[in-house]
Design an enzyme around this catalytic site. Structure first.
Site, short mmCIF file in Angstrom:
data_model
loop_
_atom_site.label_atom_id
_atom_site.label_comp_id
_atom_site.label_asym_id
_atom_site.label_seq_id
_atom_site.Cartn_x
_atom_site.Cartn_y
_atom_site.Cartn_z
N LYS A 66 1.02 7.25 10.41
CA LYS A 66 1.97 8.36 9.45
C LYS A 66 1.31 9.23 8.87
CE LYS A 66 6.27 5.19 8.12
NZ LYS A 66 6.86 4.52 7.59
N ASN A 87 6.83 10.18 7.91
CA ASN A 87 7.90 9.64 9.20
C ASN A 87 9.18 10.28 9.76
OD1 ASN A 87 9.60 9.89 6.92
ND2 ASN A 87 10.86 7.88 7.30
N ASP A 102 11.05 7.79 4.19
CA ASP A 102 10.86 6.44 3.26
C ASP A 102 10.98 6.26 2.21
OD1 ASP A 102 9.61 5.61 6.04
OD2 ASP A 102 7.59 5.80 5.68
N ALA A 126 -1.51 -0.14 -1.86
CA ALA A 126 -2.24 1.07 -2.16
C ALA A 126 -2.02 2.32 -1.22
CB ALA A 126 -3.12 0.86 -3.38
N GLY A 228 14.41 -4.88 3.34
CA GLY A 228 13.68 -3.73 3.85
C GLY A 228 14.62 -3.06 4.79
P1 ATR Z 1 0.40 1.86 5.04
O1 ATR Z 1 0.45 3.32 5.03
O2 ATR Z 1 1.56 1.16 5.88
O3 ATR Z 1 0.91 0.91 3.58
P2 ATR Z 1 -2.47 1.38 4.94
O4 ATR Z 1 -2.23 2.79 4.24
O5 ATR Z 1 -3.15 0.47 5.81
O6 ATR Z 1 -0.94 0.90 6.04
O7 ATR Z 1 -2.55 0.39 3.45
C1 ATR Z 1 -2.08 -1.31 3.91
C2 ATR Z 1 -1.73 -1.64 2.59
O8 ATR Z 1 -2.49 -2.89 2.77
C3 ATR Z 1 -3.18 -1.67 1.13
O9 ATR Z 1 -2.94 -2.05 -0.01
C4 ATR Z 1 -3.98 -3.01 1.15
O10 ATR Z 1 -4.44 -3.85 0.82
P3 ATR Z 1 -6.52 -3.02 0.13
O11 ATR Z 1 -5.91 -1.24 -0.10
O12 ATR Z 1 -6.86 -4.01 -0.66
O13 ATR Z 1 -6.32 -2.70 1.87
C5 ATR Z 1 -2.84 -4.42 1.47
N1 ATR Z 1 -2.78 -5.52 2.33
C6 ATR Z 1 -3.37 -4.90 3.41
N2 ATR Z 1 -3.87 -6.63 4.17
C7 ATR Z 1 -3.78 -7.67 2.68
C8 ATR Z 1 -3.72 -8.70 2.88
N3 ATR Z 1 -4.52 -9.45 3.66
N4 ATR Z 1 -4.01 -8.54 0.85
C9 ATR Z 1 -3.52 -7.79 0.72
N5 ATR Z 1 -3.20 -6.42 0.64
C10 ATR Z 1 -3.41 -6.88 1.50
#
Ligand code: ATR
Length: 259
Positions: A66, A87, A102, A126, A228
């Site tokens: 994305k 997306n 999205d 985030a 979802g």
């Molecule tokens: P997307 O574009 O799908 O949102 P991303 O940009 O990789 O994917 O973001 C993934 C999010 O999931 C982030 O907020 C990440 O937290 P971090 O900023 O701390 O990495 C969160 N995330 C992924 N695995 C996690 C876990 N095991 N526990 C808590 N948060 C998680």
């Protein structure tokens, strides 16, 4: 030959988008076909050549592409600029346009279920999904909180979208909890929140559209569920309209994804 559209992702074979879009085409009698194309990160450039050559009229983009697709697009919509992720791609006069639907999916899924006025909403995450969610909530009358495992990125996104950051260890009672993390994707069965959090939570909305452990636990604890799949439906309906220039047959598309 039908007009072709597709979803790209890695992995992508479990995507419900082909069933949803093809059901819509069939309902309207359109000579379109939608397929899933597995594109690994190192294959994205090759795929973009296929898009530029006119092989696909429209493309849905899912994890992990994305953000990466932005560098290939000629035009970024205002939504994409704000969310910093797309997306949706489509060709317009030989140019690749990047759009984000999205946020619209989140907006419609929430709007259909609950009046957000004076509700407290917690967005967990985030990344790109959280950004789409916060963008969707930007004009709501709700109080919006953000939490994230990594505090720095959580604080930054909260500031950017006029929300309030709270640490994971200090979550107050909220009316609506939204999982915008990637936890739950691809059968990941980790639990993001402790059951105590949900005791006073009225609605749980997991942006991951499979039946996640979070959704199961929330259901067991008596929370109302915003699926979802509703988000999937509405973001896809908007894409359907961008790709075909026809109104999306919502009921048929909803049935195709099991709602
Ligand atoms: P997307 O574009 O799908 O949102 P991303 O940009 O990789 O994917 O973001 C993934 C999010 O999931 C982030 O907020 C990440 O937290 P971090 O900023 O701390 O990495 C969160 N995330 C992924 N695995 C996690 C876990 N095991 N526990 C808590 N948060 C998680």
């Amino acid at each position: 030959m039908p007009y072709k559209c597709c979803v790209i992702g890695h992995p992508v074979k479990h995507s419900l988008s082909p069933a949803m879009h093809n059901a819509g085409y069939k309902e309207l009698g359109l000579d379109f076909h939608y397929e899933a194309v597995d594109v690994a990160p190192n294959e994205l450039g090759e795929f973009m050549k296929r898009l530029r050559s006119g092989e696909f009229l429209g493309v849905s983009v899912t994890v992990p592409h994305k953000r990466a697709v932005l560098e290939y697009a000629n035009v970024l919509s205002p939504n994409v600029k704000a969310i910093e992720a797309a997306n949706t791609l489509f060709c317009d006069n030989g140019k690749i346009v990047a759009e984000n639907t999205d946020w619209f999916g989140v907006h419609c899924a929430l709007d259909e279920a609950v009046d957000l006025k004076e509700k407290t909403i917690l967005v967990y995450g985030a990344g790109g999904a959280a950004r789409a969610c916060l963008y969707a909530l930007r004009d709501s009358k709700a109080k919006v909180l953000v939490t994230n495992r990594t505090i720095e990125t959580g604080v930054a996104i909260a500031n950017e979208f006029d929300a309030q950051f709270v640490e994971v260890s200090q979550i107050p009672n909220v009316d609506i909890l939204i999982n915008a993390t990637s936890v739950g994707l691809d059968g990941d069965d980790r639990l993001l929140v402790c059951p105590d959090w949900l005791k006073h939570t009225e609605y749980v909305f997991d942006m991951v559209y499979t039946d996640t452990v979070l959704e199961q636990m929330a259901r067991d604890l008596g929370c109302k569920i915003i699926s979802g799949k509703k988000m999937l439906l509405y973001q896809g309906a908007k894409q359907f309209e961008l790709f075909t220039h026809k109104n999306a047959p919502l009921e048929v598309m909803a049935r195709a994804v099991g709602i």
